[in-house]
Motif scaffolding. Structure first.
Motif, mmCIF file in Angstrom:
data_model
loop_
_atom_site.group_PDB
_atom_site.id
_atom_site.type_symbol
_atom_site.label_atom_id
_atom_site.label_comp_id
_atom_site.label_asym_id
_atom_site.label_seq_id
_atom_site.Cartn_x
_atom_site.Cartn_y
_atom_site.Cartn_z
ATOM 1 N N GLY A 189 63.255 43.563 74.964
ATOM 2 C CA GLY A 189 64.408 43.965 75.656
ATOM 3 C C GLY A 189 65.780 43.389 75.212
ATOM 4 O O GLY A 189 65.737 42.974 73.786
ATOM 5 N N THR A 190 66.827 43.795 76.011
ATOM 6 C CA THR A 190 67.968 43.152 75.328
ATOM 7 C C THR A 190 68.671 42.130 76.315
ATOM 8 O O THR A 190 68.326 42.139 77.572
ATOM 9 C CB THR A 190 69.177 44.236 75.502
ATOM 10 N N PHE A 214 67.661 42.747 80.126
ATOM 11 C CA PHE A 214 67.314 44.142 80.640
ATOM 12 C C PHE A 214 66.018 44.503 79.764
ATOM 13 O O PHE A 214 65.849 43.876 78.610
ATOM 14 C CB PHE A 214 68.226 45.004 80.064
ATOM 15 N N ASP A 215 65.254 45.427 80.464
ATOM 16 C CA ASP A 215 64.218 46.263 79.671
ATOM 17 C C ASP A 215 64.861 47.582 79.833
ATOM 18 O O ASP A 215 64.665 48.213 80.828
ATOM 19 C CB ASP A 215 62.971 46.218 80.403
ATOM 20 N N GLY A 216 65.354 48.220 78.626
ATOM 21 C CA GLY A 216 66.146 49.517 78.692
ATOM 22 C C GLY A 216 67.316 49.391 79.327
ATOM 23 O O GLY A 216 68.121 48.535 79.245
ATOM 24 N N LEU A 217 67.430 50.159 80.660
ATOM 25 C CA LEU A 217 68.546 50.024 81.323
ATOM 26 C C LEU A 217 68.266 49.266 82.683
ATOM 27 O O LEU A 217 69.038 48.934 83.524
ATOM 28 C CB LEU A 217 69.038 51.226 81.866
ATOM 29 N N THR A 218 66.919 48.911 82.695
ATOM 30 C CA THR A 218 66.454 48.175 84.118
ATOM 31 C C THR A 218 66.764 46.579 83.820
ATOM 32 O O THR A 218 66.202 46.037 83.045
ATOM 33 C CB THR A 218 64.963 48.258 84.405
ATOM 34 N N GLU A 269 75.949 50.361 79.571
ATOM 35 C CA GLU A 269 74.818 51.342 79.270
ATOM 36 C C GLU A 269 74.519 51.771 78.123
ATOM 37 O O GLU A 269 73.637 51.946 77.293
ATOM 38 C CB GLU A 269 74.188 52.052 80.662
ATOM 39 N N LEU A 325 73.588 49.074 75.767
ATOM 40 C CA LEU A 325 72.156 48.904 75.799
ATOM 41 C C LEU A 325 71.461 50.009 75.185
ATOM 42 O O LEU A 325 70.120 49.664 74.884
ATOM 43 C CB LEU A 325 71.826 48.669 77.510
ATOM 44 N N GLY A 326 71.941 51.053 75.092
ATOM 45 C CA GLY A 326 71.153 52.084 74.463
ATOM 46 C C GLY A 326 71.353 51.789 72.787
ATOM 47 O O GLY A 326 70.565 52.389 72.137
ATOM 48 N N GLN A 327 72.296 51.060 72.395
ATOM 49 C CA GLN A 327 72.285 50.888 71.040
ATOM 50 C C GLN A 327 71.897 49.580 70.592
ATOM 51 O O GLN A 327 71.518 49.174 69.350
ATOM 52 C CB GLN A 327 73.945 50.659 70.762
ATOM 53 N N LYS A 365 68.939 46.083 70.816
ATOM 54 C CA LYS A 365 67.769 45.901 71.349
ATOM 55 C C LYS A 365 67.531 44.333 71.132
ATOM 56 O O LYS A 365 66.355 43.679 70.686
ATOM 57 C CB LYS A 365 66.525 46.501 70.704
#
Length: 191
Positions: free
Chosen positions: A2-3, A173-177, A123, A126-128, A130
């Motif tokens: 995650g991030t 975060f795990d992805g956007l979660t 977000e 977070l998409g860019q 990890k």
């Protein structure tokens, strides 16, 4: 993998400067910015981002320089626009905004608007990313982000962090979660 995002609310500003974009750090703020180098000494930070406001950039500049990293400016992480003029009764205004996220002055932003643009910017990052990133932010902007993931965070909580400079919030975060949120009241002291 995650991030991990470290949000750093800017260090103490010079309130004698009423221009939001150019407001610099106070002498204490400059000293506290240096302390962030020690706070993050054992934490790898892959990318640095900041609100374009001077006090936010200057808060993380010593840390970014120590890591030989550039700070990418993200306009949507700037602080809430209150109005075109300085308001004296910030307390009443702030309380009303927290009671009604759609409330705003004629030329200002509502907390709902601030939250929306901050979450969209987050977000996007977070998409860019990890890995571990650091974002220099502002008290109200960061509070709306925490509120998004923890809706129980409200006006009373905002009052508690209002005088904390810098205020550090770690969100995993795990992805956007959102997996977890840790808040630090002072440099290195968990809330």
């Amino acid at each position: 993998m995650g991030t991990t995002v470290y949000f750093v609310r800017h260090a103490e500003p010079n309130y004698n400067n009423h221009d939001d974009a150019s407001r610099e750090l106070s002498r204490r703020g400059l000293q506290d910015a240096q302390k962030l180098v020690n706070f993050f000494s054992n934490i790898i930070i892959d990318n640095f981002y900041s609100s374009p406001y001077k006090r936010a950039i200057d808060t993380i500049q010593p840390l970014a320089q120590a890591r030989q990293k550039k700070i990418a400016l993200v306009d949507n992480f700037c602080e809430r626009k209150i109005d075109d003029v300085w308001i004296e009764d910030f307390e009443s205004f702030s309380e009303r905004q927290w009671a009604d996220f759609s409330y705003k002055l004629e030329n200002g932003e509502s907390l709902a608007q601030v939250q929306k643009r901050n979450i969209e910017a987050l977000e996007h990052l977070l998409g860019q990313n990890k890995q571990t990133i650091l974002i220099a932010s502002h008290g109200t902007a960061l509070s709306t982000i925490v509120n998004y993931y923890q809706p129980s965070f409200g006006y009373e909580n905002f009052q508690e962090i209002k005088s904390i400079f810098p205020w550090i919030v770690k969100i995993k975060f795990d992805g956007l979660t959102n997996l977890s949120i840790t808040s630090y009241t002072e440099i290195g002291v968990p809330l």
